[in-house]
Design an enzyme around this catalytic site. Structure first.
Site, PDB file in Angstrom:
ATOM      1  N   ASP A 184      22.571 -14.696  -9.894  1.00 62.33           N
ATOM      2  CA  ASP A 184      23.148 -14.767 -11.235  1.00 62.33           C
ATOM      3  C   ASP A 184      22.291 -15.772 -12.007  1.00 62.33           C
ATOM      4  O   ASP A 184      22.382 -16.980 -11.784  1.00 62.33           O
ATOM      5  CB  ASP A 184      24.612 -15.214 -11.156  1.00 62.33           C
ATOM      6  CG  ASP A 184      25.273 -15.273 -12.534  1.00 62.33           C
ATOM      7  OD1 ASP A 184      24.545 -15.393 -13.542  1.00 62.33           O
ATOM      8  OD2 ASP A 184      26.517 -15.213 -12.598  1.00 62.33           O
ATOM      9  N   ARG A 218      28.233   7.508 -23.194  1.00 62.87           N
ATOM     10  CA  ARG A 218      28.461   6.668 -22.004  1.00 62.87           C
ATOM     11  C   ARG A 218      27.228   6.724 -21.115  1.00 62.87           C
ATOM     12  O   ARG A 218      26.815   5.735 -20.529  1.00 62.87           O
ATOM     13  CB  ARG A 218      29.711   7.124 -21.233  1.00 62.87           C
ATOM     14  CG  ARG A 218      29.800   6.460 -19.860  1.00 62.87           C
ATOM     15  CD  ARG A 218      31.188   6.477 -19.200  1.00 62.87           C
ATOM     16  NE  ARG A 218      32.003   7.624 -19.495  1.00 62.87           N
ATOM     17  CZ  ARG A 218      31.848   8.842 -18.955  1.00 62.87           C
ATOM     18  NH1 ARG A 218      30.916   9.057 -18.068  1.00 62.87           N
ATOM     19  NH2 ARG A 218      32.639   9.820 -19.306  1.00 62.87           N
ATOM     20  N   LYS A 229      25.586 -15.494 -22.919  1.00 59.89           N
ATOM     21  CA  LYS A 229      25.096 -16.868 -22.937  1.00 59.89           C
ATOM     22  C   LYS A 229      23.690 -16.922 -23.552  1.00 59.89           C
ATOM     23  O   LYS A 229      23.533 -16.564 -24.705  1.00 59.89           O
ATOM     24  CB  LYS A 229      25.162 -17.430 -21.516  1.00 59.89           C
ATOM     25  CG  LYS A 229      26.470 -17.099 -20.771  1.00 59.89           C
ATOM     26  CD  LYS A 229      27.705 -17.725 -21.373  1.00 59.89           C
ATOM     27  CE  LYS A 229      29.012 -17.199 -20.787  1.00 59.89           C
ATOM     28  NZ  LYS A 229      29.116 -17.193 -19.330  1.00 59.89           N
ATOM     29  N   TYR A 241      30.364 -19.390 -10.575  1.00 61.45           N
ATOM     30  CA  TYR A 241      31.168 -19.227 -11.790  1.00 61.45           C
ATOM     31  C   TYR A 241      32.607 -18.831 -11.427  1.00 61.45           C
ATOM     32  O   TYR A 241      32.826 -17.960 -10.576  1.00 61.45           O
ATOM     33  CB  TYR A 241      30.515 -18.144 -12.653  1.00 61.45           C
ATOM     34  CG  TYR A 241      31.260 -17.826 -13.913  1.00 61.45           C
ATOM     35  CD1 TYR A 241      31.299 -18.717 -14.968  1.00 61.45           C
ATOM     36  CD2 TYR A 241      31.930 -16.616 -14.052  1.00 61.45           C
ATOM     37  CE1 TYR A 241      31.986 -18.422 -16.124  1.00 61.45           C
ATOM     38  CE2 TYR A 241      32.619 -16.308 -15.209  1.00 61.45           C
ATOM     39  CZ  TYR A 241      32.650 -17.216 -16.242  1.00 61.45           C
ATOM     40  OH  TYR A 241      33.338 -16.924 -17.376  1.00 61.45           O
TER      41      TYR A 241
END
Ligand SMILES: *Cc1c(COP(=O)(O)O)cnc(C)c1O
Length: 385
Positions: free
Chosen positions: A176, A52, A201, A104
């Site tokens: 973003d 992690r 994306k 978004y």
């Protein structure tokens, strides 16, 4: 292999963050699919203790994307939303955030339904209008959160001016950059403090992984994000990190083709008698075309157009054969969608209409297919409208 400080963007995409594997010389960074690392002796390890906290495949991707965005450090998360949520942990109770009004949908949902429960407040403003942004600042404003171009109406925010405005108010500018990718614009170079991506994306680009990343430049943000990535634990797994690393190698090649196909489709649609309006910053008719030319390298693969009614949109969407009817964007294959009932269905109808997301609006994420096949497909589908 050492990258020179003046290495160009395509070279950075291919090589930054990656060294041949030290144990075998493998040119491709391996998928380190492990949860822990064996220590040499008590208190002696190789910089890796638990996966992690540290993973070499993830670290390679983080170094790669940090360099692509001209940032000092990057942190990869399990999704674009997890990366935006990590940025929000910079906030404390009582803080205020200014957000692009057609941000978004998932970002709006996170802010409006989740984070507003923690004494945080959000104002939604058309950030393309900097006077409106200026008026929205309060003494409690800590972040200005911008998406440009906006989804799906393709409004453009002047990033340099937005950074100046944020800094005059002791706030950070967060961008973003999912829709543009660092090939088209690099917000940190224009003064932004933090950049987020859904790597799902363009960065991955092949529609086969979900992920996110935050790129930071301020030392305090870097220390905090590193801490939060481990403390909250929404990390990107090694397999996905490897897929995105493979994707970023060809980002410049793909983006050049996305740009070319986006512009060609926008021009084709603008000249078609059944299309009422086309939203694409590369068209001279776009109200912010000049700003887009200054700020962007090409105009991207995203465009939207208005057909006037839900029925017309339905006929078109059911008529395409090569384009796939699907949410998401930024992959090599062309996707077509209906924002009002798909990506923006959670936005109330009134708000949708105010933003221009009418029932006849169709969005395209232009892929990298041959443009003649795309225009033929769109042409035959428009014949059915
Ligand atoms: C898809 C997307 C997100 C969310 O990313 P996920 O990887 O789906 O969590 C955030 N911002 C923008 C602009 C997006 O397109």
């Amino acid at each position: 292999m050492k990258l020179r400080p003046n290495a160009r963007f395509s070279t950075i995409c291919l090589h930054a963050g990656q060294e041949p594997d030290p144990s075998t010389g493998a040119i491709v960074t391996p998928i380190y699919q492990t949860s822990t690392y064996v220590q040499d002796a008590l208190g002696q390890h190789k910089g890796y203790e638990y996966a992690r906290t540290q993973n070499p495949t993830r670290a390679a991707l983080e170094g790669n994307i940090a360099a692509m965005e001209s940032g000092k450090a990057a942190f990869a998360f399990a999704s674009g939303m997890a990366s935006i949520n990590a940025v929000a942990t910079i906030l404390e109770a009582g803080d205020h955030v200014i957000v692009s009004d057609n941000v978004y949908g998932g970002t709006f949902r996170l802010f409006d339904k989740v984070l507003s429960r923690y004494q945080l407040s959000f104002s939604y403003v058309d950030t393309a209008d900097l006077d409106a942004v200026e008026r929205a600042f309060t003494p409690a404003t800590r972040l200005l959160f911008v998406e440009t171009p906006s989804n799906p109406i393709m409004r453009i925010t002047d990033l340099g001016a937005a950074a100046d405005l944020a800094h005059r108010h002791q706030a950070r500018l967060v961008v973003d950059n999912t829709f543009a990718s660092p090939y088209i614009q690099r917000p940190l170079e224009l003064g932004a403090d933090l950049v987020t991506h859904s790597t799902t994306k363009y960065l991955n680009g092949h529609s086969d992984s979900v992920g996110g990343v935050v790129v930071a430049n301020r030392d305090d943000d870097i220390a905090w994000l590193k801490f939060v990535q481990n403390a909250a634990g929404a990390i990107l797994g090694p397999m996905d990190a490897w897929l995105v690393l493979r994707g970023t190698k060809t980002l410049p090649l793909r983006m050049a083709q996305h740009n070319a196909n986006g512009l060609a489709l926008a021009e084709f649609l603008a000249a078609h008698r059944k299309v009422q309006r086309v939203y694409y910053p590369g068209l001279r008719s776009h109200p912010q075309h000049d700003l887009a030319r200054r700020q962007m390298r090409g105009f991207g693969g995203m465009l939207a157009f208005a057909l006037g009614s839900l029925e017309a949109a339905r006929r078109l969407l059911n008529g395409v054969r090569l384009m796939s009817l699907a949410e998401s964007l930024g992959g090599v294959e062309t996707l077509i969608s209906h924002p009002a009932t798909m990506t923006h269905a959670s936005v109330p109808a009134e708000r949708r209409n105010a933003l221009g997301i009418t029932d006849g609006l169709v969005r395209i994420s232009a892929g990298v297919e041959d443009i003649d096949d795309l225009t033929e497909d769109l042409g035959q589908a428009l014949d059915q409208v």
